[in-house]
Structures are given as structure tokens and as C-alpha cells.
Scaffold this active site. Structure first.
Site, PDB file in Angstrom:
ATOM      1  N   CYS A  95       0.828  -1.225   0.000  1.00 53.80           N
ATOM      2  CA  CYS A  95       0.000   0.000   0.000  1.00 53.80           C
ATOM      3  C   CYS A  95       0.855   1.264   0.000  1.00 53.80           C
ATOM      4  O   CYS A  95       0.328   2.365  -0.158  1.00 53.80           O
ATOM      5  CB  CYS A  95      -0.944  -0.006   1.185  1.00 53.80           C
ATOM      6  SG  CYS A  95      -1.965  -1.493   1.240  1.00 53.80           S
ATOM      7  N   HIS A 152      -3.213   7.024   1.808  1.00 56.03           N
ATOM      8  CA  HIS A 152      -3.662   5.694   1.396  1.00 56.03           C
ATOM      9  C   HIS A 152      -5.010   5.422   2.061  1.00 56.03           C
ATOM     10  O   HIS A 152      -5.186   5.678   3.255  1.00 56.03           O
ATOM     11  CB  HIS A 152      -2.622   4.652   1.801  1.00 56.03           C
ATOM     12  CG  HIS A 152      -3.153   3.250   1.776  1.00 56.03           C
ATOM     13  ND1 HIS A 152      -3.816   2.738   0.682  1.00 56.03           N
ATOM     14  CD2 HIS A 152      -3.151   2.261   2.718  1.00 56.03           C
ATOM     15  CE1 HIS A 152      -4.194   1.500   0.946  1.00 56.03           C
ATOM     16  NE2 HIS A 152      -3.794   1.193   2.176  1.00 56.03           N
ATOM     17  N   ASN A 174     -10.394  -0.314  -0.025  1.00 55.97           N
ATOM     18  CA  ASN A 174      -8.934  -0.180   0.052  1.00 55.97           C
ATOM     19  C   ASN A 174      -8.339  -0.871  -1.176  1.00 55.97           C
ATOM     20  O   ASN A 174      -8.378  -2.089  -1.286  1.00 55.97           O
ATOM     21  CB  ASN A 174      -8.466  -0.835   1.362  1.00 55.97           C
ATOM     22  CG  ASN A 174      -6.953  -0.854   1.523  1.00 55.97           C
ATOM     23  OD1 ASN A 174      -6.205  -0.733   0.556  1.00 55.97           O
ATOM     24  ND2 ASN A 174      -6.505  -1.022   2.754  1.00 55.97           N
TER      25      ASN A 174
HETATM   26  O1  UT7 Z   1      -3.955  -1.222   3.618  1.00 55.94           O
HETATM   27  C1  UT7 Z   1      -2.919  -1.801   4.351  1.00 55.94           C
HETATM   28  C2  UT7 Z   1      -2.949  -1.365   5.760  1.00 55.94           C
HETATM   29  N1  UT7 Z   1      -4.131  -1.878   6.400  1.00 55.94           N
HETATM   30  C3  UT7 Z   1      -4.725  -1.185   7.343  1.00 55.94           C
HETATM   31  O2  UT7 Z   1      -4.320  -0.095   7.649  1.00 55.94           O
HETATM   32  C4  UT7 Z   1      -5.871  -1.826   8.075  1.00 55.94           C
HETATM   33  C5  UT7 Z   1      -5.801  -1.473   9.537  1.00 55.94           C
HETATM   34  N2  UT7 Z   1      -6.785  -2.151  10.377  1.00 55.94           N
HETATM   35  C6  UT7 Z   1      -8.104  -1.904  10.291  1.00 55.94           C
HETATM   36  O3  UT7 Z   1      -8.540  -1.157   9.445  1.00 55.94           O
HETATM   37  C7  UT7 Z   1      -9.011  -2.507  11.347  1.00 55.94           C
HETATM   38  O4  UT7 Z   1      -8.214  -3.175  12.287  1.00 55.94           O
HETATM   39  C8  UT7 Z   1     -10.081  -3.460  10.772  1.00 55.94           C
HETATM   40  C9  UT7 Z   1     -11.103  -2.648   9.991  1.00 55.94           C
HETATM   41  C10 UT7 Z   1      -9.435  -4.502   9.903  1.00 55.94           C
HETATM   42  C11 UT7 Z   1     -10.818  -4.175  11.912  1.00 55.94           C
HETATM   43  O5  UT7 Z   1     -11.411  -3.212  12.766  1.00 55.94           O
HETATM   44  P1  UT7 Z   1     -11.133  -3.288  14.331  1.00 55.94           P
HETATM   45  O6  UT7 Z   1     -11.892  -2.181  14.918  1.00 55.94           O
HETATM   46  O7  UT7 Z   1      -9.658  -3.290  14.558  1.00 55.94           O
HETATM   47  O8  UT7 Z   1     -11.782  -4.666  14.720  1.00 55.94           O
HETATM   48  P2  UT7 Z   1     -11.207  -5.784  15.695  1.00 55.94           P
HETATM   49  O9  UT7 Z   1     -10.358  -6.715  14.946  1.00 55.94           O
HETATM   50  O10 UT7 Z   1     -10.619  -5.116  16.917  1.00 55.94           O
HETATM   51  O11 UT7 Z   1     -12.506  -6.527  16.150  1.00 55.94           O
HETATM   52  C12 UT7 Z   1     -13.485  -5.871  16.974  1.00 55.94           C
HETATM   53  C13 UT7 Z   1     -14.679  -6.758  17.153  1.00 55.94           C
HETATM   54  C14 UT7 Z   1     -14.344  -8.162  17.627  1.00 55.94           C
HETATM   55  O12 UT7 Z   1     -15.418  -8.619  18.428  1.00 55.94           O
HETATM   56  P3  UT7 Z   1     -15.320  -8.602  20.023  1.00 55.94           P
HETATM   57  O13 UT7 Z   1     -14.128  -9.437  20.377  1.00 55.94           O
HETATM   58  O14 UT7 Z   1     -15.159  -7.161  20.399  1.00 55.94           O
HETATM   59  O15 UT7 Z   1     -16.626  -9.189  20.469  1.00 55.94           O
HETATM   60  C15 UT7 Z   1     -14.313  -8.979  16.338  1.00 55.94           C
HETATM   61  O16 UT7 Z   1     -14.610 -10.319  16.559  1.00 55.94           O
HETATM   62  O17 UT7 Z   1     -15.346  -6.918  15.904  1.00 55.94           O
HETATM   63  C16 UT7 Z   1     -15.402  -8.320  15.554  1.00 55.94           C
HETATM   64  N3  UT7 Z   1     -15.175  -8.410  14.111  1.00 55.94           N
HETATM   65  C17 UT7 Z   1     -16.162  -8.323  13.215  1.00 55.94           C
HETATM   66  N4  UT7 Z   1     -17.466  -8.167  13.356  1.00 55.94           N
HETATM   67  C18 UT7 Z   1     -18.206  -8.092  12.223  1.00 55.94           C
HETATM   68  C19 UT7 Z   1     -13.984  -8.542  13.468  1.00 55.94           C
HETATM   69  N5  UT7 Z   1     -14.190  -8.554  12.143  1.00 55.94           N
HETATM   70  C20 UT7 Z   1     -15.525  -8.426  11.957  1.00 55.94           C
HETATM   71  C21 UT7 Z   1     -16.332  -8.352  10.828  1.00 55.94           C
HETATM   72  N6  UT7 Z   1     -17.658  -8.183  11.005  1.00 55.94           N
HETATM   73  N7  UT7 Z   1     -15.819  -8.411   9.575  1.00 55.94           N
END
Ligand code: UT7
Length: 334
Positions: free
Chosen positions: A123, A259, A290
């Protein structure tokens, strides 16, 4: 003593002459993705800012999308393609180990006198390629350089992976750079932290897959929270260094085109950089997702097409992702 080697005469600077972009026609909404990963439209919008993304058809490739975007950029610059001396394609989703996608793109756009190579910095790839292109032009090695970011991530995402399936989209963006009497591309601030290569990587290597084929061929995996935290703490420092290296302040910026990784990352960067109200913020992720190396030129082209930015203003660009690689620079909007 051997005779001195004649050096190439350098130039004072480079500038971006034009932008072009391409998105596949198929729109994939959040409901379609949610059905595959037990998610919801609301969760995806709130956590990433994405409403929809585009998906390429089976016969659209990294090279074909790159060609579409590049053809527009070349036409807008009014340059004969035979004058282009280098074609750089930033991509990590060209599905051939060799030859480079850039060789096909150079041929398809009529850049018959160009060297051609791909650049892999995920990216951060587009900003890396801008840094390389600016250096080539200033060194006198190249006069016109075509820089393209193009990705078909739909080929390298597992549709059952909750952490990535909703984020990535397909598309391409291109810019043509040429010489300038006054520098119109600022110094690049770039780097990589190979100590964190596991944070965004492929599920396995091609050779491991050959020896132990699993259910799914190698696809992208990401420790989302770790990347998120790194982006917020480190990328803001990189952007500030790019502003300082260009000899300007954030008040001089017309636009911030980061990005398009996650809307919340963009919001956090805007807050940390304390960007003034007048700075236009690219929020293309909402409708393009993205698109990795393609996201910055796509967002810039969409801002220009919408009339949200105008030619001559300064834009701060920053790319960041797998590697963990990053690159930022200030450029004049063409
Ligand atoms: O382009 C290259 C660089 N990439 C990036 O910069 C991406 C950076 N990271 C992100 O954008 C975020 O970390 C994500 C969008 C990928 C994920 O968001 P998050 O707020 O970090 O979610 P998380 O992994 O902390 O998960 C939070 C909650 C969890 O549930 P509990 O444990 O709080 O009950 C996950 O199980 O959301 C749950 N979860 C989902 N729920 C619905 C994780 N993925 C999903 C999903 N749909 N797809």
C-alpha cells in the site's frame, strides 16, 4: 586510472503532469460481503468507513486496469507515449512471477521507448514509485515517467476471512511525471520495518502451497489492530516529516490524500496533524474500498473530477502497509 565516465545532466525538479484512473464496473455492497463473513453493513461502515467496493471481472487484469488508467493520464498530459522513458507499476497482485506487468502496460499504451518494471511496496507502492520517478527525472535518467498503482485484490483475498474480505477492492490509478524548472514533487520520506513482516503477509508461500496444497491458495492475512495502531502512531510522524522536508507548513496544503486503508485511520491522521479546515481530505475509501497501491491516484483523480481540488494546489500523499513499508511526499496537484 580508468577514464572518467560521462555523467548524465540532471534537472532541477519534476512535476506530476496528469492523473487518470479506472474502476471495474461491478459494485460489491456490504450486504454481499456480510453474507460470507457473518458481518453487517453497519459494522463495516462504522469500523472501516466502506460502503462499497469494485470487483474486476475474470478477464480484467492488473495490466488491463493499469492500461485503462494510464491511457487517460497520457491523453490528459498531451504527451506522445513514445516520449515516455520509464513505466513503473506499483502492485502486489499481478499474478505472474515474471514478466513484470509494466512490460505489458508499456506495450499496450504505446510506450515503445520505455524501460518497464514493477515495484512491490504494497500500500506504500505508489508513493515509493513517485519517489523513484522524481529521482529518475532529477538525475536526468528519464524525462517522462508513467507511474501506475494497480491491484486486483479480489484474486488474493479469502472470502471467508472476517479481517480482510470487506476491506479490499480492485482498481488502478496513474500519473505521468515530467521535468520542471522548479521542484513540484517534494522530498520523499520513506522506509520499512521488516521486523513486522508477519503483520500483513500471505497465508503461505507459493512453494509451501506447492508442497502442501491447502483449501485456499496463498491469500492476504492481516493483524488488523496491530496495523491500525502502527498507522496511527508512526504514519503521522512520517507525514509531518514530509511537510517539513518540503519546506512548507500544513497551512500551505490544499489537500491530504492518504492511502485509503480505513476511514478511522484517515480521521486520526487529520487530528494528529491538526490540518486546517480548508485542507480537502480524500475519503475515497467509502466507495472504492482499500485498493492498496491504487488508492492514492484513484482518490486524487476522483477529487479532481469532482472539482473538490484544483490544479496548482499542494497535496500531501502518504502510503503505508505490508512490510511494514511507508512513504510520503508533498506534490503539486496537476
Ligand atoms: O492497507 C494496508 C494497511 N491496512 C490497514 O491499515 C488496516 C488497519 N486495520 C483496520 O482497518 C481494522 O483493524 C479493521 C477494519 C481490519 C478491523 O477493525 P477493528 O476495529 O480493529 O476490529 P477488531 O479486529 O478489533 O474486532 C473488533 C470486534 C471483535 O469482536 P469482540 O471481540 O469485540 O466481540 C471482532 O470479533 O469486531 C469483531 N469483528 C467483526 N465483526 C463483524 C472482526 N471482524 C468483523 C467483521 N464483522 N468483519
Amino acid at each position: 586510472m580508468s577514464p572518467a565516465i560521462t555523467p548524465v545532466a540532471g534537472r532541477p525538479g519534476s512535476r506530476i503532469l496528469s492523473v487518470g484512473s479506472y474502476l471495474p464496473s461491478r459494485v460489491v455492497g456490504n450486504d454481499e460481503i456480510s453474507a460470507l463473513i457473518d458481518s453487517s453493513d453497519q459494522w463495516i461502515r462504522e469500523r472501516s468507513g466502506i460502503s462499497e467496493r469494485r470487483r474486476a471481472s475474470a478477464d480484467e487484469t492488473v495490466a488491463s486496469m493499469a492500461t485503462e488508467a494510464a491511457t487517460k493520464a497520457i491523453a490528459r498530459a498531451g504527451i506522445d507515449p513514445s516520449e515516455i522513458s520509464m513505466v513503473l507499476v506499483a502492485t502486489v497482485t499481478h499474478p505472474f512471477q515474471t514478466p513484470a506487468a509494466a512490460t505489458e502496460v508499456a506495450f499496450r499504451v504505446g510506450a515503445v521507448n520505455a524501460a518497464a518494471s514493477d515495484l512491490g511496496a504494497a500500500c506504500a507502492g505508489f508513493c515509493y514509485a513517485i519517489g523513484v520517478a522524481d529521482s529518475l527525472i532529477r538525475a536526468g535518467t528519464s524525462k517522462y515517467v508513467l507511474v501506475i498503482g494497480a491491484e486486483k485484490f479480489s484474486d488474493f483475498v479469502s472470502w471467508s476471512d472476517r479481517g480482510t474480505a470487506f476491506i479490499f477492492g480492485d482498481g488502478a490509478g496513474a500519473v505521468l511525471l515530467g521535468p520542471s524548472d522548479i521542484p513540484r514533487v517534494g522530498p520523499v520520506i520513506w522506509g520499512a520495518d521488516g521486523g513486522q513482516i508477519d503483520v500483513i503477509t500471505m497465508s503461505q508461500s507459493w512453494t509451501d502451497y506447492r508442497d502442501n496444497p491447502g483449501e485456499h491458495y496463498p491469500h492476504l492475512t492481516m493483524q488488523g489492530q496491530t496495523v491500525f495502531r502502527w498507522a496511527i502512531s508512526e504514519v503521522s510522524k512520517v507525514t509531518q516529516r514530509a511537510i517539513d522536508a518540503a519546506g512548507i507548513t500544513s497551512a500551505d496544503l490544499a489537500a491530504f490524500v492518504p492511502h485509503q486503508a480505513n476511514m478511522r485511520i484517515t480521521d486520526a491522521l487529520v487530528r494528529t496533524l491538526k490540518l486546517p479546515e480548508h485542507v480537502v481530505i480524500a475519503r475515497d475509501i467509502k466507495t472504492s474500498g482499500n485498493t492498496s497501491a491504487a488508492s492514492i491516484p484513484l482518490a486524487l483523480d476522483h477529487l479532481l473530477e469532482a472539482g473538490e481540488v484544483t490544479s496548482g494546489g499542494l497535496a500531501l500523499l502518504v502510503g503505508f502497509g505490508a512490510g511494514l513499508a511507508f512513504a510520503a511526499q508533498v506534490v503539486e496537484i496537476p
